[in-house]
Design a protein around this motif. Structure first.
Motif, PDB file in Angstrom:
ATOM      1  N   GLY A  77     -82.669 -38.202 -89.515  1.00  0.00           N
ATOM      2  CA  GLY A  77     -84.367 -38.268 -90.294  1.00  0.00           C
ATOM      3  C   GLY A  77     -83.911 -36.800 -91.497  1.00  0.00           C
ATOM      4  N   LEU A  78     -85.842 -37.237 -91.195  1.00  0.00           N
ATOM      5  CA  LEU A  78     -86.336 -36.092 -92.451  1.00  0.00           C
ATOM      6  C   LEU A  78     -85.398 -34.008 -92.810  1.00  0.00           C
ATOM      7  CD1 LEU A  78     -87.329 -35.561 -95.459  1.00  0.00           C
ATOM      8  CD2 LEU A  78     -89.592 -34.200 -93.906  1.00  0.00           C
ATOM      9  N   GLN A 116     -84.106 -37.897 -96.676  1.00  0.00           N
ATOM     10  CA  GLN A 116     -83.779 -38.642 -95.439  1.00  0.00           C
ATOM     11  C   GLN A 116     -82.428 -38.570 -95.116  1.00  0.00           C
ATOM     12  OE1 GLN A 116     -85.935 -39.930 -93.871  1.00  0.00           O
ATOM     13  NE2 GLN A 116     -88.151 -39.320 -94.692  1.00  0.00           N
ATOM     14  N   SER A 138     -83.523 -40.131-100.689  1.00  0.00           N
ATOM     15  CA  SER A 138     -84.718 -39.394-101.178  1.00  0.00           C
ATOM     16  C   SER A 138     -84.682 -37.771-101.141  1.00  0.00           C
ATOM     17  CB  SER A 138     -85.940 -39.835-100.062  1.00  0.00           C
ATOM     18  OG  SER A 138     -86.161 -40.973 -99.503  1.00  0.00           O
TER      19      SER A 138
END
Length: 337
Positions: A138-139, A134, A77
Motif C-alpha cells: 500500500g501507501l 504506492q 506513483s
C-alpha cells in the motif's frame, strides 16, 4: 554558479526550466544513492538520500535527491519533495515521477534552492527530502535528512562566554545575569565553595568554575552556539542555572563519525524555583545577590545547578550545539563516564 541580484526573477526562470530528472538502474549498477542519511519504511525499506548542498551563497544551488527501492516489491506513483531551512526558497518544492520501479532501482530528482549569503558564525543547516509512493503493502513514505555545517565551533565554552554573571560586591555595575542588571556575588559564591578556577565535582564530572576576574564575561547565555569538546563518555554534564522558569532546551552532540545525539535538559531559576525543577541537581547556594546599586537580597538563596544528557560512550565527541534558549546560562560543561 549564478549570483542573481533579484531572487524572484531568478527563481521564476528556474521554475520554468526545472524538470524531474529520473534515472533507473538495476541493483548491480554502479549508480548509488547520493550522500546523506537514508530513511527506511517497514513496507519496502525505501532509501532517501540528499546530495551535498553548496552553501557558498548568495546563489542558486542544485540538489539531487535519490530514492532507491531496497525492498522486494515494485514502487509506483512516486512523489519526491525537498525542503531546506526556513525561508530558503526551493523550485520545485515537489515532483511527481512517472513509471514503476523494480527492486534495486533508483530514481533521482533534481531541485534548485536559494542559498543566502554565509553567516560568519557557526551554523547547522538541515535539509529534508520525503518520498511517497504506492508499494506492495500500500501507501508508503520515507524521509531522508542531510546536515551541512558552516563556520567553525568556538574553541571552548570559555571562548564563547557572552554574559557577566559574577561581580565583586565593591563593583556590581558590570553584572547583568538576568537582564535586569543583577549578578552573583563573587564573595558569597566563594563562601559556598565556588572560587575562581576551582574544581566542581558533580554528576560524575570534573568541571571548572570560570577562571576570570569578577565583572568579566564568565558564562554563556545559550542561544545555539557550537562549542568544541573532545573525548568520550556516557553523559555530558552542564553547570549553570536558569533565568525565569522556562530554562529548558535540547543540546546536540556531534561525534567525529558524523553522527549526533540530542538530549533535553533544564535548570531552575537561579532563585525561587524548586531546587529539583527540570530534574536538575543543586550544586551550591549563595546568600543574596549583587544589584546595580550594590549587594542586596540577603537571606535569599541564589543557586548553581548541574544537569546531564546521555551520550554514546563508544563514540568520540567533536563538538556540542547548545540549546536555543537564552534563559539557560552555562558556566562549564564536561564529559563523564
Amino acid at each position: 554558479m549564478r549570483h542573481p541580484r533579484h531572487w524572484g526573477t531568478a527563481l521564476r526562470t528556474l521554475a520554468a526550466a526545472v524538470t524531474a530528472v529520473v534515472a533507473l538502474s538495476p541493483a548491480s549498477a554502479s549508480a548509488q544513492p547520493a550522500s546523506g542519511t537514508p530513511a527506511y519504511t517497514a513496507e519496502a525499506k525505501t532509501e532517501v538520500a540528499i546530495s551535498a548542498v553548496d552553501l557558498d551563497g548568495p546563489a542558486i544551488s542544485t540538489v539531487q535527491v535519490t530514492v532507491k527501492n531496497a525492498g522486494p516489491d515494485r514502487l509506483r506513483s512516486l512523489k519526491v519533495s525537498f525542503a531546506g531551512p526556513v525561508g530558503w526558497a526551493v523550485q520545485p518544492s515537489s515532483q511527481t515521477v512517472d513509471g514503476t520501479f523494480a527492486a534495486g532501482a533508483t530514481a533521482r530528482a533534481t531541485f534548485r534552492i536559494q542559498v543566502p549569503e554565509r553567516r560568519p558564525a557557526f551554523t547547522v543547516r538541515t535539509f529534508t527530502a520525503t518520498a511517497t509512493y504506492q508499494g506492495g503493502d500500500g501507501l508508503g513514505t520515507a524521509t531522508g535528512t542531510r546536515t551541512e555545517l558552516s563556520g567553525t565551533p568556538a574553541a571552548s565554552l570559555a571562548a564563547a562566554y557572552d554574559n557577566v554573571g559574577i561581580t565583586d560586591e565593591a563593583d556590581t555595575a558590570p553584572g547583568d545575569y538576568d537582564g535586569e542588571g543583577n549578578s552573583f556575588s563573587a564573595q558569597k559564591l566563594a563562601a559556598a565553595g565556588l572560587t575562581r578556577g576551582g574544581t566542581v565535582n558533580t554528576l560524575g564530572a570534573r568541571l571548572t568554575w570560570p577562571d576570570v576576574a569578577p565583572g568579566s564575561k564568565d558564562n554563556v547565555s545559550s542561544s545555539g552556539q557550537a562549542v568544541t569538546l573532545s573525548g568520550s563518555g556516557g553523559k555530558l554534564v552542564f553547570l549553570g542555572s536558569g533565568v525565569g522558569s522556562g530554562a529548558t532546551g535540547s543540546a546536540t552532540v556531534h561525534y567525529t563519525d558524523g553522527t549526533t545525539t540530542s538530549g533535553t535538559f533544564g535548570f531552575p531559576n537561579w532563585s525561587f524555583d524548586p531546587a529539583n525543577a527540570h530534574g536538575a541537581t543543586l550544586v551550591a547556594s549563595s546568600d543574596g545577590r549583587n544589584r546595580p546599586s550594590g549587594y542586596g537580597n540577603a537571606g535569599i538563596a541564589y543557586r548553581v545547578f548541574a544537569h546531564a544528557i546521555p551520550l554514546d560512550p563508544a563514540k568520540q565527541v567533536s563538538f556540542v550545539v547548545l540549546p536555543a534558549n537564552a534563559d539557560i546560562h552555562l558556566f562549564d560543561m564536561a564529559l563523564a563516564p
